[in-house]
Design a protein around this motif. Structure first.
Motif, mmCIF file in Angstrom:
data_model
loop_
_atom_site.group_PDB
_atom_site.id
_atom_site.type_symbol
_atom_site.label_atom_id
_atom_site.label_comp_id
_atom_site.label_asym_id
_atom_site.label_seq_id
_atom_site.Cartn_x
_atom_site.Cartn_y
_atom_site.Cartn_z
ATOM 1 N N HIS A 89 1.062 -1.155 -0.075
ATOM 2 C CA HIS A 89 0.018 0.040 0.088
ATOM 3 C C HIS A 89 0.812 1.229 -0.082
ATOM 4 N N ASP A 100 6.824 2.192 5.304
ATOM 5 C CA ASP A 100 5.550 0.974 5.430
ATOM 6 C C ASP A 100 4.639 1.182 4.604
ATOM 7 N N GLY A 101 4.619 -0.013 3.658
ATOM 8 C CA GLY A 101 3.737 -0.131 2.664
ATOM 9 C C GLY A 101 4.553 0.252 1.265
ATOM 10 N N GLU A 134 -5.086 0.780 3.061
ATOM 11 C CA GLU A 134 -4.672 -0.172 3.640
ATOM 12 C C GLU A 134 -4.517 0.075 5.304
ATOM 13 N N GLU A 135 -4.149 1.250 5.581
ATOM 14 C CA GLU A 135 -4.185 1.724 7.041
ATOM 15 C C GLU A 135 -5.445 1.833 7.963
ATOM 16 N N HIS A 196 7.734 -6.050 3.228
ATOM 17 C CA HIS A 196 7.374 -4.929 4.334
ATOM 18 C C HIS A 196 8.381 -4.915 5.261
ATOM 19 N N GLN A 199 8.286 -3.364 11.434
ATOM 20 C CA GLN A 199 7.558 -2.461 12.265
ATOM 21 C C GLN A 199 7.821 -2.861 13.651
ATOM 22 N N HIS A 364 -1.703 -6.694 7.141
ATOM 23 C CA HIS A 364 -1.182 -6.599 5.861
ATOM 24 C C HIS A 364 -2.179 -6.986 4.704
HETATM 25 MN MN MN Z 1 1.557 -1.532 6.133
#
Ligand code: MN
Ligand code: HGY
Ligand code: MN
Length: 421
Positions: A89, A100-101, A134-135, A196, A199, A364
């Motif tokens: 994403h 992130d993404g 996505e978030e 990815h 995180q 995800h």
């Molecule tokens: Mn993500």
């Protein structure tokens, strides 16, 4: 036939990461903390989408935009049929990082660029996708675009979703020009692989380069509306209060102690709280509180939800307030396909990269694609385990290792004769 020794171009990948990261750029506590804020379906999201679509065209991909704005760039293979898809994403949270993404999408473009440079056409088509919203931070649930893509949520329900700012998702999708013509559910890929950032702190703490993701943990999101009675902060005896703010504070503390009591993978977060009228000398009449519970074990997650609901009933009775709950997202844990997991592990091995199998704490798009095709994920370390924060960062060598692992896996899955399903 052995795979040619191909490697991605790190400078080109870093350039795309920085160029996309400049859209909606934000700076964190330190000037080197360069993040980005591109909440789904905002003007910043549109600008990011426009840039990635432009790169897709420049790479010779055939680009489709579906009814929910999911974008898929497809590269022809020697044969027709389902594509081996990678992606992620490019929408972010409001305090987002630039990896992130974004890394999964841009590394997918880098895989295509590397194959283009080498003049290689894979047996099966390849595809690079980015999925809408996505978030889920503005419009719940998270992973909404990929959920609709795999037929897990009706399109109309997604389009009618009302955001935290009162806007309707379909209206914003239309206004940014990404309500595309391609129907949903989308074409079922031959396989799906998502690169990815982890995180979290595990890979860095263990000094391991690649995470071979076996599972995504279960997610439970709810929004509580606590209705009490506003009153004078000075004249109202404590025994006469129906204080929504106090109940919100109590439940925020309770989820923390619940996670500690359950232990293991259990996590619990109250990320958003709004008091009304939110004034220093008024006992709060109302509170809206979000609760995010997650666990790798579905039964333990259900137990956590039930214990929390019982505490809500108890404190509501004790304080004389009412509490209503709205489910914003509920996804059970998802196990990835052993074949894809094995391919990720073999690719890391062939590159001489240390690796370890692990679950994903974050949600995800891969967990949605896993509903329709063999899917898996590749993790790279996050520095200090930080994410959803402008300080989010990953060492360029690890970005390169992750993208090369993705390249290997994609080439293997796109060349295999055997049936994956
Ligand atoms: Mn993500
Ligand atoms: O909430 C999540 O796990 C993801 O960042 N959407
Ligand atoms: Mn995220």
């Amino acid at each position: 036939m052995g795979q040619p020794e191909l490697h991605i171009d790190l400078a080109r990948l870093l350039d795309r990461i920085e160029t996309l990261g400049a859209i909606g750029a934000i700076v964190g506590v330190e000037p080197e903390h360069r993040g980005c804020a591109r909440l789904a379906l905002t003007e910043e999201d549109k600008l990011g989408r426009d840039l990635v679509v432009e790169w897709m065209h420049a790479l010779g991909l055939e680009v489709s935009v579906d009814h929910l704005g999911n974008v898929v760039g497809t590269r022809a293979g020697l044969t027709d049929g389902p594509a081996v898809m990678c992606g992620s994403h490019i929408d972010t949270v409001a305090s987002g990082g630039r990896f992130d993404g974004n890394l999964g999408v841009l590394a997918g473009l880098e895989v295509v660029a590397t194959l283009n440079d080498a003049g290689i056409t894979t047996q099966h088509p390849l595809a690079v996708a980015f999925f809408t919203n996505e978030e889920g931070a503005r419009f719940a649930p998270d992973m909404m675009g990929s959920l609709v893509y795999v037929g897990g949520m009706p399109l109309e329900q997604a389009l009618d979703t009302v955001g935290i700012d009162g806007s309707r998702l379909g209206d914003d999708l239309e206004s940014i020009g990404y309500m595309g013509a391609t129907p949903v559910p989308g074409a079922v890929p031959r396989a799906y692989v998502e690169l990815h950032i982890e995180q979290g702190p595990v890979l860095e703490a263990e000094g391991v380069r690649i995470g071979v993701v076996e599972q995504v943990q279960g997610i439970s999101w709810q929004e509580l509306t606590i209705s009490g009675e506003s009153n004078h902060a000075g004249t109202t005896p404590m025994s006469h209060r129906h204080d929504a703010g106090y109940v919100a504070g109590h439940l925020m503390q309770y989820v923390r102690s619940l996670a500690a009591d359950i232990g293991g993978h259990q996590v619990a977060t109250c990320g958003a709280v709004t008091l009304t009228p939110n004034l220093i000398n008024v006992v709060a009449a109302n509170a809206v509180l979000t609760v995010d519970l997650r666990n790798t074990d579905e039964q333990i997650l259900r137990d956590a939800e039930q214990r929390f609901a019982a505490e809500c009933d108890r404190i509501a009775e004790a304080e004389g307030v009412t509490i209503s709950s709205r489910v914003l997202a509920r996804f059970e844990p998802v196990d990835f396909d052993p074949l894809v997991v094995d391919e990720v592990e073999a690719a890391a091995d062939s590159l001489g990269l240390t690796h370890r199998r692990m679950p994903s704490g974050a949600g995800h798009d891969a967990q949605m694609l896993a509903r329709v095709c063999p899917s898996g994920m590749v993790f790279v370390p996050s520095i200090h385990g930080i994410s959803h924060n402008p300080a989010e960062d990953t060492d360029p060598d690890d970005l390169e290792a992750g993208a090369n692992t993705l390249l290997r896996v994609m080439m293997t899955l796109a060349s295999q004769q055997k049936d994956l399903q």
